[in-house]
Write an enzyme that holds these catalytic residues in place. Sequence first.
Site, PDB file in Angstrom:
ATOM      1  N   LEU A   9       0.921  -1.203   0.014  1.00  0.00           N
ATOM      2  CA  LEU A   9       0.040   0.016   0.163  1.00  0.00           C
ATOM      3  C   LEU A   9       0.818   1.343  -0.025  1.00  0.00           C
ATOM      4  O   LEU A   9       1.946   1.278   0.535  1.00  0.00           O
ATOM      5  CB  LEU A   9      -0.785   0.013   1.386  1.00  0.00           C
ATOM      6  CG  LEU A   9      -1.993  -0.929   1.452  1.00  0.00           C
ATOM      7  CD1 LEU A   9      -2.802  -1.122   2.806  1.00  0.00           C
ATOM      8  CD2 LEU A   9      -2.975  -1.057   0.308  1.00  0.00           C
ATOM      9  N   ASP A  10       0.359   2.316  -0.680  1.00  0.00           N
ATOM     10  CA  ASP A  10       0.919   3.616  -0.570  1.00  0.00           C
ATOM     11  C   ASP A  10       1.432   4.011   0.881  1.00  0.00           C
ATOM     12  O   ASP A  10       0.410   3.594   1.618  1.00  0.00           O
ATOM     13  CB  ASP A  10       0.429   4.616  -1.443  1.00  0.00           C
ATOM     14  CG  ASP A  10       0.358   4.265  -2.955  1.00  0.00           C
ATOM     15  OD1 ASP A  10       1.396   3.578  -3.455  1.00  0.00           O
ATOM     16  OD2 ASP A  10      -0.584   4.833  -3.788  1.00  0.00           O
ATOM     17  N   LYS A  11       2.220   4.822   1.329  1.00  0.00           N
ATOM     18  CA  LYS A  11       2.576   5.368   2.595  1.00  0.00           C
ATOM     19  C   LYS A  11       1.663   5.836   3.185  1.00  0.00           C
ATOM     20  O   LYS A  11       1.116   5.504   4.288  1.00  0.00           O
ATOM     21  CB  LYS A  11       3.986   6.231   2.332  1.00  0.00           C
ATOM     22  CG  LYS A  11       4.079   6.906   3.730  1.00  0.00           C
ATOM     23  CD  LYS A  11       5.105   8.116   3.479  1.00  0.00           C
ATOM     24  CE  LYS A  11       5.323   9.038   4.958  1.00  0.00           C
ATOM     25  NZ  LYS A  11       6.129  10.058   4.823  1.00  0.00           N
TER      26      LYS A  11
END
Length: 344
Positions: A169-171
């Site tokens: 998942l993106d940050k």
Amino acid sequence: MTDSEQSKLIISGAVAAHDPPEVVPEEGDGGNEMELRQVTVPAESHGGRLDRALAGIVPEFSRNYLQQLIELGVVRLGGRTVIKTSTKVKAGDELTIELRPTLQSQAFKPEPMALDIVFEDAYLRVINKPAGLVVHPAPGNWGGTLLNGLLADDPQASFLPRAGIVHRLDKDTSGLMVVARQRQVMDQLIEMIAARNVTREYIALAHGAWQGVRVRQVGEAIGRDPRNRLRMAVVDLEKNSGKSASTVVSLLQSAERYCLVKCKLHTGRTHQIRVHMAFLGHPLVADELYGGPVACGLDRQALHACRLAFDHPVTGTKMAFKVMPPADLQAAIAGLGLIYNQNS
């Protein structure tokens, strides 16, 4: 075991087990963890590449790690620094190599952190990742990542590539992730994701009142934006490199200037939902990289992985998990007079 020997074991194991990303020049001089080694190119390596010769001379280190050291400029051939891994060597050449930790090898270290574990058995874990937590070490974030937390929390993680992480998942995206605890399970999960046998659903708060049909199938390919290499973009595969991508976007509720949608991934391209939503004219709230201004009290993109479902790779049991969005996203949704129903 000496400090130097211990350092070598750590370096070798980290690089071999996790296959770290591209080299970033190391700051400092390596301190006490640097070892200077002088070797001679044997006859069997005559005319070959420098990196291959070194891999044969110091076999306790991976070739990937040795390539990093060459590119860092700490390998000398006949007293001359060389930085090209493909440099040709001759039998009898004298090589000097500084065996030192790279930023990558130092990144793959246990760091205790609180993990929100939704499910756990001997084979896998399902984790609810908070917004702001980077999943995997990379330039700019060599520590404090989910991978570091997994290494500290689960002894089995150190024996797995990427500590068992099979998707990211993106940050600033929150929500559910599955992490393997055994190598065979990791391989099976990767195959299941590639075969689209893992259901991944997200909720997103986006700019713009929804128009048209309630369900949209977005099938535009995604690749690196040719005008801005920091972004991804919808691309024409006949003109630009990229990969096919598929997202189903369903309207949950619409407000005057915003909409709440559910996104179901059928592929897993970098920034896929963010790119496809911007393509639809509905960039995510607070996703400035893709044209979504900060709003609704959010300072991170309004995206949450709310549902994860798959058949257990070992037992075959049907597994399904749901988590509510974190407080900041719930407050933004409620502030617009919208209601998120977890069962919708």
